[in-house]
Design a protein around this motif. Structure first.
Motif, PDB file in Angstrom:
ATOM      1  N   GLN A  50      -5.685   0.733  -8.089  1.00  0.00           N
ATOM      2  CA  GLN A  50      -7.446   0.393  -7.443  1.00  0.00           C
ATOM      3  C   GLN A  50      -7.199  -1.362  -7.616  1.00  0.00           C
ATOM      4  O   GLN A  50      -7.587  -1.784  -6.398  1.00  0.00           O
ATOM      5  CB  GLN A  50      -8.112   0.315  -7.697  1.00  0.00           C
ATOM      6  CG  GLN A  50      -7.954   2.010  -7.053  1.00  0.00           C
ATOM      7  CD  GLN A  50      -9.761   2.979  -7.527  1.00  0.00           C
ATOM      8  OE1 GLN A  50     -10.251   2.715  -7.981  1.00  0.00           O
ATOM      9  NE2 GLN A  50      -9.280   4.182  -7.330  1.00  0.00           N
ATOM     10  N   SER A  51      -7.413  -1.943  -8.301  1.00  0.00           N
ATOM     11  CA  SER A  51      -7.024  -3.332  -9.017  1.00  0.00           C
ATOM     12  C   SER A  51      -5.967  -4.467  -8.507  1.00  0.00           C
ATOM     13  O   SER A  51      -6.503  -4.739  -7.226  1.00  0.00           O
ATOM     14  CB  SER A  51      -7.199  -3.703 -10.827  1.00  0.00           C
ATOM     15  OG  SER A  51      -8.230  -2.388 -11.157  1.00  0.00           O
ATOM     16  N   THR A  79       0.675  -1.230  -0.090  1.00  0.00           N
ATOM     17  CA  THR A  79      -0.158   0.087   0.234  1.00  0.00           C
ATOM     18  C   THR A  79       0.977   1.235  -0.104  1.00  0.00           C
ATOM     19  O   THR A  79       0.412   2.157  -1.364  1.00  0.00           O
ATOM     20  CB  THR A  79      -1.023   0.037   1.289  1.00  0.00           C
ATOM     21  OG1 THR A  79      -1.821  -1.189   1.328  1.00  0.00           O
ATOM     22  CG2 THR A  79      -1.560   1.198   0.746  1.00  0.00           C
ATOM     23  N   THR A 128      -4.712  -3.490  -5.221  1.00  0.00           N
ATOM     24  CA  THR A 128      -5.135  -3.297  -3.906  1.00  0.00           C
ATOM     25  C   THR A 128      -6.476  -4.525  -3.713  1.00  0.00           C
ATOM     26  O   THR A 128      -6.012  -5.263  -2.957  1.00  0.00           O
ATOM     27  CB  THR A 128      -5.316  -1.886  -3.570  1.00  0.00           C
ATOM     28  OG1 THR A 128      -4.318  -1.033  -3.232  1.00  0.00           O
ATOM     29  CG2 THR A 128      -6.145  -2.433  -2.350  1.00  0.00           C
ATOM     30  N   ASN A 129      -7.039  -4.015  -5.029  1.00  0.00           N
ATOM     31  CA  ASN A 129      -8.162  -5.635  -4.243  1.00  0.00           C
ATOM     32  C   ASN A 129      -7.446  -6.911  -4.882  1.00  0.00           C
ATOM     33  O   ASN A 129      -8.668  -7.606  -3.779  1.00  0.00           O
ATOM     34  CB  ASN A 129      -9.901  -4.942  -5.983  1.00  0.00           C
ATOM     35  CG  ASN A 129     -10.289  -3.497  -5.435  1.00  0.00           C
ATOM     36  OD1 ASN A 129     -10.090  -3.052  -4.154  1.00  0.00           O
ATOM     37  ND2 ASN A 129     -10.651  -3.280  -6.701  1.00  0.00           N
ATOM     38  N   GLN A 150      -7.873  -8.136  -1.086  1.00  0.00           N
ATOM     39  CA  GLN A 150      -8.528  -7.712  -0.258  1.00  0.00           C
ATOM     40  C   GLN A 150      -8.731  -8.840   1.086  1.00  0.00           C
ATOM     41  O   GLN A 150      -8.599  -8.127   2.140  1.00  0.00           O
ATOM     42  CB  GLN A 150     -10.081  -7.237  -1.092  1.00  0.00           C
ATOM     43  CG  GLN A 150     -10.797  -6.657   0.029  1.00  0.00           C
ATOM     44  CD  GLN A 150     -10.480  -5.377   0.540  1.00  0.00           C
ATOM     45  OE1 GLN A 150      -9.959  -4.573  -0.762  1.00  0.00           O
ATOM     46  NE2 GLN A 150     -10.868  -4.900   2.030  1.00  0.00           N
TER      47      GLN A 150
END
Length: 186
Positions: free
Chosen positions: A145-146, A43, A148-149, A152
């Motif tokens: 963002q992808s 992150t 990071t997902n 998840q």
């Protein structure tokens, strides 16, 4: 010469950079401590890359050398974090049965490969242009963002463990610290 270097790198890289994999085994709290270090580090690298890209937005390549060096440090840093996480998953995943979140170990290698492929495309996009166009920056941020997902479930596990606060097992904290040091040692 390059082939010799690649062979040397392949045989020494994981052992020299990921000390935690030298442990004969990890307990579930220790593995989750490593997971926390991984999630935090990935992150951080993606966030730092995003900040550097925002600073470069609209500029021609080569016009802001310091920001471009920061961008390169963090975008390749994210790949290093993924590589080291892959080493941990490869070393302990087949032997560790997590009571909660077993998919973290079962799907870990596939998740890393997906994230690496996505970041490789991001790097190609960043490298291909002559300007840090706003559209390119937005595309990269969506790709982040992808990524990071993809992780998840790891993030959820870390957040739930963090709710324990001062009741976190000492093994968790120690393994997290060791793996953070592994991730920081570039």
């Amino acid at each position: 010469m390059r082939r010799k270097w690649n062979a040397l790198w392949a045989t020494t890289w994981p052992e020299t950079c990921v000390r935690i994999t030298r442990y004969p085994s990890l307990s579930e709290p220790q593995f989750l401590g490593c997971t926390a270090a991984f999630v935090d580090s990935l992150t951080g690298e993606l966030h730092a890359t995003a900040i550097a890209l925002r600073r470069l937005e609209g500029r021609a390549k080569g016009s802001a050398f310091a920001y471009e060096m920061t961008l390169d440090t963090h975008r390749y840093g994210a790949l290093i974090v993924l590589d080291r996480w892959a080493s941990v998953v490869r070393a302990f995943g087949p032997h560790l049965q997590l009571s909660r979140w077993p998919e973290i170990t079962a799907e870990g290698a596939a998740r890393v490969q997906s994230a690496e492929a996505l970041l490789a495309r991001v790097n190609q996009l960043v490298d291909s242009g002559t300007v840090y166009a706003p559209e390119m920056v937005e595309s990269v941020l969506l790709a982040f963002q992808s990524v990071t997902n993809i992780f998840q479930q790891e993030r959820t596990a870390v957040e739930q463990m963090a709710n324990l606060g001062p009741m976190l097992p000492e093994d968790y904290k120690e393994a997290r610290q060791i793996f953070l040091e592994d991730l920081a040692g570039r």
